[in-house]
Design a protein around this motif. Structure first.
Motif, PDB file in Angstrom:
ATOM      1  N   ARG A  12      25.947  22.327  46.361  1.00 45.12           N
ATOM      2  CA  ARG A  12      26.152  23.702  45.879  1.00 45.12           C
ATOM      3  C   ARG A  12      25.581  24.753  46.834  1.00 45.12           C
ATOM      4  NH1 ARG A  12      26.125  20.071  42.150  1.00 45.12           N
ATOM      5  NH2 ARG A  12      27.306  20.291  40.229  1.00 45.12           N
ATOM      6  N   GLU A  13      24.962  24.273  47.916  1.00 45.34           N
ATOM      7  CA  GLU A  13      24.341  25.160  48.907  1.00 45.34           C
ATOM      8  C   GLU A  13      23.266  26.037  48.293  1.00 45.34           C
ATOM      9  OE1 GLU A  13      27.467  27.159  51.049  1.00 45.34           O
ATOM     10  OE2 GLU A  13      28.174  25.281  51.941  1.00 45.34           O
ATOM     11  N   TRP A  14      22.470  25.446  47.409  1.00 41.24           N
ATOM     12  CA  TRP A  14      21.343  26.136  46.790  1.00 41.24           C
ATOM     13  C   TRP A  14      20.071  25.722  47.509  1.00 41.24           C
ATOM     14  CZ3 TRP A  14      22.402  24.557  41.005  1.00 41.24           C
ATOM     15  CH2 TRP A  14      23.513  25.248  40.521  1.00 41.24           C
ATOM     16  N   SER A  15      19.194  26.683  47.708  1.00 39.66           N
ATOM     17  CA  SER A  15      17.870  26.367  48.232  1.00 39.66           C
ATOM     18  C   SER A  15      17.013  25.854  47.071  1.00 39.66           C
ATOM     19  CB  SER A  15      17.226  27.617  48.829  1.00 39.66           C
ATOM     20  OG  SER A  15      16.957  28.563  47.802  1.00 39.66           O
ATOM     21  N   GLN A  16      15.855  25.323  47.405  1.00 41.33           N
ATOM     22  CA  GLN A  16      14.935  24.927  46.339  1.00 41.33           C
ATOM     23  C   GLN A  16      14.559  26.143  45.504  1.00 41.33           C
ATOM     24  OE1 GLN A  16      11.654  22.937  48.264  1.00 41.33           O
ATOM     25  NE2 GLN A  16      12.699  20.952  48.173  1.00 41.33           N
ATOM     26  N   GLN A  17      14.416  27.286  46.147  1.00 40.99           N
ATOM     27  CA  GLN A  17      14.073  28.508  45.425  1.00 40.99           C
ATOM     28  C   GLN A  17      15.199  28.911  44.470  1.00 40.99           C
ATOM     29  OE1 GLN A  17      11.074  30.119  45.503  1.00 40.99           O
ATOM     30  NE2 GLN A  17      11.889  31.315  43.804  1.00 40.99           N
ATOM     31  N   GLN A  28       7.798  24.859  44.305  1.00 39.55           N
ATOM     32  CA  GLN A  28       6.968  23.675  44.518  1.00 39.55           C
ATOM     33  C   GLN A  28       7.277  22.594  43.490  1.00 39.55           C
ATOM     34  OE1 GLN A  28       5.921  26.832  44.542  1.00 39.55           O
ATOM     35  NE2 GLN A  28       4.687  27.169  46.364  1.00 39.55           N
ATOM     36  N   SER A  29       7.603  22.997  42.264  1.00 36.20           N
ATOM     37  CA  SER A  29       7.971  22.022  41.231  1.00 36.20           C
ATOM     38  C   SER A  29       9.272  21.316  41.596  1.00 36.20           C
ATOM     39  CB  SER A  29       8.122  22.703  39.868  1.00 36.20           C
ATOM     40  OG  SER A  29       6.882  23.188  39.421  1.00 36.20           O
ATOM     41  N   VAL A  30      10.247  22.077  42.077  1.00 31.83           N
ATOM     42  CA  VAL A  30      11.519  21.477  42.498  1.00 31.83           C
ATOM     43  C   VAL A  30      11.262  20.491  43.632  1.00 31.83           C
ATOM     44  CG1 VAL A  30      13.767  21.920  43.564  1.00 31.83           C
ATOM     45  CG2 VAL A  30      12.950  23.397  41.719  1.00 31.83           C
ATOM     46  N   ASN A  31      10.451  20.883  44.599  1.00 35.14           N
ATOM     47  CA  ASN A  31      10.130  20.002  45.719  1.00 35.14           C
ATOM     48  C   ASN A  31       9.448  18.729  45.234  1.00 35.14           C
ATOM     49  OD1 ASN A  31       7.869  19.177  47.892  1.00 35.14           O
ATOM     50  ND2 ASN A  31       9.732  19.886  48.908  1.00 35.14           N
ATOM     51  N   ALA A  32       8.504  18.849  44.320  1.00 36.21           N
ATOM     52  CA  ALA A  32       7.781  17.680  43.814  1.00 36.21           C
ATOM     53  C   ALA A  32       8.709  16.732  43.055  1.00 36.21           C
ATOM     54  CB  ALA A  32       6.631  18.130  42.916  1.00 36.21           C
ATOM     55  N   ILE A  33       9.658  17.278  42.312  1.00 32.49           N
ATOM     56  CA  ILE A  33      10.624  16.434  41.605  1.00 32.49           C
ATOM     57  C   ILE A  33      11.530  15.733  42.610  1.00 32.49           C
ATOM     58  CG2 ILE A  33      12.582  16.414  40.004  1.00 32.49           C
ATOM     59  CD1 ILE A  33      11.200  18.864  38.619  1.00 32.49           C
ATOM     60  N   SER A  41       9.379  16.956  32.662  1.00 33.00           N
ATOM     61  CA  SER A  41       9.312  16.769  31.216  1.00 33.00           C
ATOM     62  C   SER A  41      10.736  16.614  30.693  1.00 33.00           C
ATOM     63  CB  SER A  41       8.654  17.986  30.563  1.00 33.00           C
ATOM     64  OG  SER A  41       9.484  19.134  30.746  1.00 33.00           O
ATOM     65  N   LEU A  42      10.871  16.118  29.496  1.00 28.80           N
ATOM     66  CA  LEU A  42      12.203  15.950  28.924  1.00 28.80           C
ATOM     67  C   LEU A  42      12.934  17.289  28.786  1.00 28.80           C
ATOM     68  CD1 LEU A  42      14.201  13.878  27.966  1.00 28.80           C
ATOM     69  CD2 LEU A  42      13.148  13.965  25.707  1.00 28.80           C
ATOM     70  N   PRO A  43      12.278  18.348  28.289  1.00 34.97           N
ATOM     71  CA  PRO A  43      12.988  19.641  28.239  1.00 34.97           C
ATOM     72  C   PRO A  43      13.461  20.120  29.617  1.00 34.97           C
ATOM     73  CG  PRO A  43      11.052  19.718  26.835  1.00 34.97           C
ATOM     74  CD  PRO A  43      10.970  18.438  27.626  1.00 34.97           C
ATOM     75  N   LEU A  44      12.638  19.915  30.643  1.00 36.83           N
ATOM     76  CA  LEU A  44      13.045  20.329  31.991  1.00 36.83           C
ATOM     77  C   LEU A  44      14.182  19.450  32.492  1.00 36.83           C
ATOM     78  CD1 LEU A  44      12.832  22.023  34.511  1.00 36.83           C
ATOM     79  CD2 LEU A  44      10.860  20.616  35.227  1.00 36.83           C
ATOM     80  N   ALA A  45      14.140  18.166  32.208  1.00 36.00           N
ATOM     81  CA  ALA A  45      15.228  17.272  32.614  1.00 36.00           C
ATOM     82  C   ALA A  45      16.545  17.716  31.977  1.00 36.00           C
ATOM     83  CB  ALA A  45      14.903  15.826  32.244  1.00 36.00           C
ATOM     84  N   PHE A  46      16.497  18.134  30.712  1.00 34.86           N
ATOM     85  CA  PHE A  46      17.708  18.637  30.058  1.00 34.86           C
ATOM     86  C   PHE A  46      18.194  19.928  30.708  1.00 34.86           C
ATOM     87  CE2 PHE A  46      16.808  15.863  26.345  1.00 34.86           C
ATOM     88  CZ  PHE A  46      18.085  15.348  26.161  1.00 34.86           C
ATOM     89  N   ARG A  47      17.266  20.821  31.092  1.00 37.23           N
ATOM     90  CA  ARG A  47      17.669  22.067  31.764  1.00 37.23           C
ATOM     91  C   ARG A  47      18.317  21.752  33.105  1.00 37.23           C
ATOM     92  NH1 ARG A  47      12.499  24.207  30.362  1.00 37.23           N
ATOM     93  NH2 ARG A  47      11.968  24.585  32.540  1.00 37.23           N
ATOM     94  N   ILE A  48      17.754  20.796  33.841  1.00 40.24           N
ATOM     95  CA  ILE A  48      18.330  20.396  35.127  1.00 40.24           C
ATOM     96  C   ILE A  48      19.745  19.873  34.913  1.00 40.24           C
ATOM     97  CG2 ILE A  48      18.170  18.723  37.022  1.00 40.24           C
ATOM     98  CD1 ILE A  48      15.055  18.959  36.673  1.00 40.24           C
ATOM     99  N   ALA A  49      19.906  19.001  33.934  1.00 42.41           N
ATOM    100  CA  ALA A  49      21.228  18.441  33.644  1.00 42.41           C
ATOM    101  C   ALA A  49      22.215  19.551  33.280  1.00 42.41           C
ATOM    102  CB  ALA A  49      21.123  17.413  32.513  1.00 42.41           C
ATOM    103  N   ASP A  50      21.773  20.512  32.473  1.00 41.17           N
ATOM    104  CA  ASP A  50      22.647  21.618  32.071  1.00 41.17           C
ATOM    105  C   ASP A  50      23.077  22.461  33.269  1.00 41.17           C
ATOM    106  OD1 ASP A  50      22.514  20.827  29.420  1.00 41.17           O
ATOM    107  OD2 ASP A  50      21.024  22.348  28.850  1.00 41.17           O
ATOM    108  N   VAL A  51      22.140  22.737  34.182  1.00 40.85           N
ATOM    109  CA  VAL A  51      22.455  23.553  35.358  1.00 40.85           C
ATOM    110  C   VAL A  51      23.548  22.898  36.199  1.00 40.85           C
ATOM    111  CG1 VAL A  51      21.521  24.279  37.598  1.00 40.85           C
ATOM    112  CG2 VAL A  51      20.280  24.815  35.513  1.00 40.85           C
ATOM    113  N   PHE A  52      23.501  21.568  36.295  1.00 47.76           N
ATOM    114  CA  PHE A  52      24.488  20.854  37.103  1.00 47.76           C
ATOM    115  C   PHE A  52      25.695  20.383  36.298  1.00 47.76           C
ATOM    116  CE2 PHE A  52      20.648  20.354  39.754  1.00 47.76           C
ATOM    117  CZ  PHE A  52      21.147  20.874  40.932  1.00 47.76           C
TER     118      PHE A  52
END
Length: 63
Positions: A12-17, A28-33, A41-52
């Protein structure tokens, strides 16, 4: 836990930011993941899935 976050972000040509802002976390959280130093966390994993527009299982897998 392994993940496809870096590849999905690159397609998607997105930076970590860019992704961090969409998720409401720090760059930094994106980089660490992405590097496997932090499992989201599970809520964050769901947000990541939703974004993609994917399921959690399509992004994350066990080692």
């Amino acid at each position: 836990m392994k993940n496809r976050l870096r590849v999905l972000r690159a397609v998607r040509e997105w930076s970590q930011q860019d992704l961090a802002e969409k998720l409401g976390v720090s760059r930094q959280s994106v980089n660490a993941i992405e590097t496997g130093k932090y499992d989201p966390s599970l809520p964050l994993a769901f947000r990541i899935a939703d974004v993609f527009g994917l399921t959690i299982e399509e992004i994350f897998e066990r080692d």
